[in-house]
Design an enzyme around this catalytic site. Sequence first.
Site, PDB file in Angstrom:
ATOM      1  N   HIS A  97       0.796  -1.233   0.000  1.00  0.00           N
ATOM      2  CA  HIS A  97       0.000   0.000   0.000  1.00  0.00           C
ATOM      3  C   HIS A  97       0.828   1.283   0.000  1.00  0.00           C
ATOM      4  O   HIS A  97       0.273   2.377  -0.176  1.00  0.00           O
ATOM      5  CB  HIS A  97      -1.000  -0.013   1.164  1.00  0.00           C
ATOM      6  CG  HIS A  97      -2.328   0.568   0.813  1.00  0.00           C
ATOM      7  ND1 HIS A  97      -3.448   0.395   1.594  1.00  0.00           N
ATOM      8  CD2 HIS A  97      -2.730   1.342  -0.239  1.00  0.00           C
ATOM      9  CE1 HIS A  97      -4.468   1.039   1.032  1.00  0.00           C
ATOM     10  NE2 HIS A  97      -4.055   1.626  -0.077  1.00  0.00           N
ATOM     11  N   ASP A 124      -9.989  -0.559   3.577  1.00  0.00           N
ATOM     12  CA  ASP A 124      -8.796  -1.071   4.254  1.00  0.00           C
ATOM     13  C   ASP A 124      -9.190  -1.451   5.683  1.00  0.00           C
ATOM     14  O   ASP A 124     -10.134  -0.875   6.244  1.00  0.00           O
ATOM     15  CB  ASP A 124      -7.748   0.070   4.283  1.00  0.00           C
ATOM     16  CG  ASP A 124      -6.316  -0.393   4.534  1.00  0.00           C
ATOM     17  OD1 ASP A 124      -6.120  -1.414   5.209  1.00  0.00           O
ATOM     18  OD2 ASP A 124      -5.396   0.308   4.055  1.00  0.00           O
ATOM     19  N   HIS A 126      -7.021  -0.825   7.862  1.00  0.00           N
ATOM     20  CA  HIS A 126      -6.172   0.159   8.553  1.00  0.00           C
ATOM     21  C   HIS A 126      -6.295   1.545   7.915  1.00  0.00           C
ATOM     22  O   HIS A 126      -6.471   1.650   6.703  1.00  0.00           O
ATOM     23  CB  HIS A 126      -4.699  -0.257   8.432  1.00  0.00           C
ATOM     24  CG  HIS A 126      -4.430  -1.692   8.756  1.00  0.00           C
ATOM     25  ND1 HIS A 126      -4.430  -2.683   7.795  1.00  0.00           N
ATOM     26  CD2 HIS A 126      -4.144  -2.306   9.928  1.00  0.00           C
ATOM     27  CE1 HIS A 126      -4.157  -3.848   8.364  1.00  0.00           C
ATOM     28  NE2 HIS A 126      -3.980  -3.663   9.659  1.00  0.00           N
ATOM     29  N   ASP A 128      -3.802   3.719   7.705  1.00  0.00           N
ATOM     30  CA  ASP A 128      -2.501   4.056   7.099  1.00  0.00           C
ATOM     31  C   ASP A 128      -2.144   5.530   7.299  1.00  0.00           C
ATOM     32  O   ASP A 128      -1.752   6.234   6.373  1.00  0.00           O
ATOM     33  CB  ASP A 128      -2.484   3.662   5.615  1.00  0.00           C
ATOM     34  CG  ASP A 128      -2.582   2.141   5.447  1.00  0.00           C
ATOM     35  OD1 ASP A 128      -2.470   1.418   6.450  1.00  0.00           O
ATOM     36  OD2 ASP A 128      -2.768   1.690   4.305  1.00  0.00           O
ATOM     37  N   HIS A 141       4.058   1.041   4.395  1.00  0.00           N
ATOM     38  CA  HIS A 141       2.690   0.943   3.847  1.00  0.00           C
ATOM     39  C   HIS A 141       1.662   1.493   4.849  1.00  0.00           C
ATOM     40  O   HIS A 141       0.501   1.669   4.474  1.00  0.00           O
ATOM     41  CB  HIS A 141       2.343  -0.485   3.415  1.00  0.00           C
ATOM     42  CG  HIS A 141       2.209  -1.491   4.517  1.00  0.00           C
ATOM     43  ND1 HIS A 141       1.806  -2.785   4.289  1.00  0.00           N
ATOM     44  CD2 HIS A 141       2.430  -1.415   5.866  1.00  0.00           C
ATOM     45  CE1 HIS A 141       1.768  -3.454   5.442  1.00  0.00           C
ATOM     46  NE2 HIS A 141       2.151  -2.647   6.407  1.00  0.00           N
ATOM     47  N   ASP A 226      -7.300  -2.067  -0.400  1.00  0.00           N
ATOM     48  CA  ASP A 226      -6.322  -2.919   0.294  1.00  0.00           C
ATOM     49  C   ASP A 226      -6.991  -4.277   0.525  1.00  0.00           C
ATOM     50  O   ASP A 226      -8.118  -4.338   1.046  1.00  0.00           O
ATOM     51  CB  ASP A 226      -5.964  -2.241   1.630  1.00  0.00           C
ATOM     52  CG  ASP A 226      -4.909  -2.982   2.438  1.00  0.00           C
ATOM     53  OD1 ASP A 226      -4.890  -4.220   2.429  1.00  0.00           O
ATOM     54  OD2 ASP A 226      -4.120  -2.294   3.117  1.00  0.00           O
ATOM     55  N   ASP A 228      -6.704  -6.415   2.689  1.00  0.00           N
ATOM     56  CA  ASP A 228      -7.116  -6.728   4.064  1.00  0.00           C
ATOM     57  C   ASP A 228      -8.413  -6.041   4.477  1.00  0.00           C
ATOM     58  O   ASP A 228      -8.922  -6.273   5.582  1.00  0.00           O
ATOM     59  CB  ASP A 228      -5.986  -6.495   5.075  1.00  0.00           C
ATOM     60  CG  ASP A 228      -5.592  -5.037   5.252  1.00  0.00           C
ATOM     61  OD1 ASP A 228      -6.459  -4.150   5.143  1.00  0.00           O
ATOM     62  OD2 ASP A 228      -4.401  -4.788   5.535  1.00  0.00           O
ATOM     63  N   GLU A 271      -1.641  -4.877  -1.800  1.00  0.00           N
ATOM     64  CA  GLU A 271      -1.348  -5.782  -0.676  1.00  0.00           C
ATOM     65  C   GLU A 271      -1.592  -7.249  -0.982  1.00  0.00           C
ATOM     66  O   GLU A 271      -1.456  -8.093  -0.092  1.00  0.00           O
ATOM     67  CB  GLU A 271      -2.087  -5.378   0.614  1.00  0.00           C
ATOM     68  CG  GLU A 271      -1.652  -4.027   1.182  1.00  0.00           C
ATOM     69  CD  GLU A 271      -0.291  -4.055   1.891  1.00  0.00           C
ATOM     70  OE1 GLU A 271       0.183  -5.152   2.247  1.00  0.00           O
ATOM     71  OE2 GLU A 271       0.320  -2.974   2.053  1.00  0.00           O
TER      72      GLU A 271
END
Length: 306
Positions: A97, A124, A126, A128, A141, A226, A228, A271
Amino acid sequence: RTVSILGAPIQTGASQPGCIMGPASLRIAGLGDILTELGWEVNDLGDLSIPAQDPVPHKNPAIHDLAETRAWIEALSDAAFDAAQKHDRPIFIGGDHALAAGTLSGLARHAKTQDRPLFVLWLDAHPDLHTLETTTSGNLHGTPVAYVTGQPDFEAFPPLEASIDPKNFCMMGIRSVDPAERERIKQIGLEVHDMRAIDETGVLAPLRAFLDRVRKANGLLHVSFDVDFLDPGIAPAVGTTVPGGATFREAHLIMEEVGDSDLVTSLDIVELNPFLDERGRTAKLLCDLAASLFGRRVLDRMTRSF
Ligand code: DIR
Ligand code: MN
Ligand code: MN
Ligand code: MN
């Protein structure tokens, strides 16, 4: 109706190797052919690369591979700017990412030349939102959103020519937030729909409100996806799985709704770590989600009038 596909096999922003194989895996899963079948003219621009780098130290000792990641961001920023100037809808396939630090900075420059604001749908687990000072993992990332919104302590990254207003972000799927990121979200006023919020409202209500905002502002819309974001049960091929992610149905609904809006102008798919996959299932799922974003529907249907 032209799409360009640019591969960016960057993996220095992640904690473990494998994202280098992401672009190849998505091509083998048939991304280009799927979009061609949906009626898009597909231009595959191949994979970007960077020259060998000498190590660059940083006062935060956790940070690793700063020189390579910086070089990728610089190369990606120019490549994303060019792709957006020349093609209707560039797709950037990663790669980890940290890629988004490059694509978003290039796209922000592009938006400026169009005199239009850039909006970002960030999907995502997260946010980030680390700076180079606050990251404790040292995995870069975890920093792109802080960088492109113009937060301090990014002297070691390429200078940002155009930043993105934090108010133009909409984040969904968030369920792993570090303390410094939590503070930053409050401080800069990011729109974050964590999994609790999605459990309460579903994905459609907040998504439609955001798309209406993009439309009223005549904005460009970038989707940064992303892997995840998805629940690990359906998308195991990512180094930072977090339980409780988006379901197959939620993810397709988001992609179809964004596709129906016809607002999206660019996409990151990041990712994917094929080394962790089970027979390419995550790459195939990502191709199907991209198909939903680019117009595949189960039945023809009346789309919502906007
Ligand atoms: C964590 C993980 N917040 C970090 N970030 C990830 O390392 O800074 N982002 N995996 O996608
Ligand atoms: Mn991410
Ligand atoms: Mn993530
Ligand atoms: Mn610093």
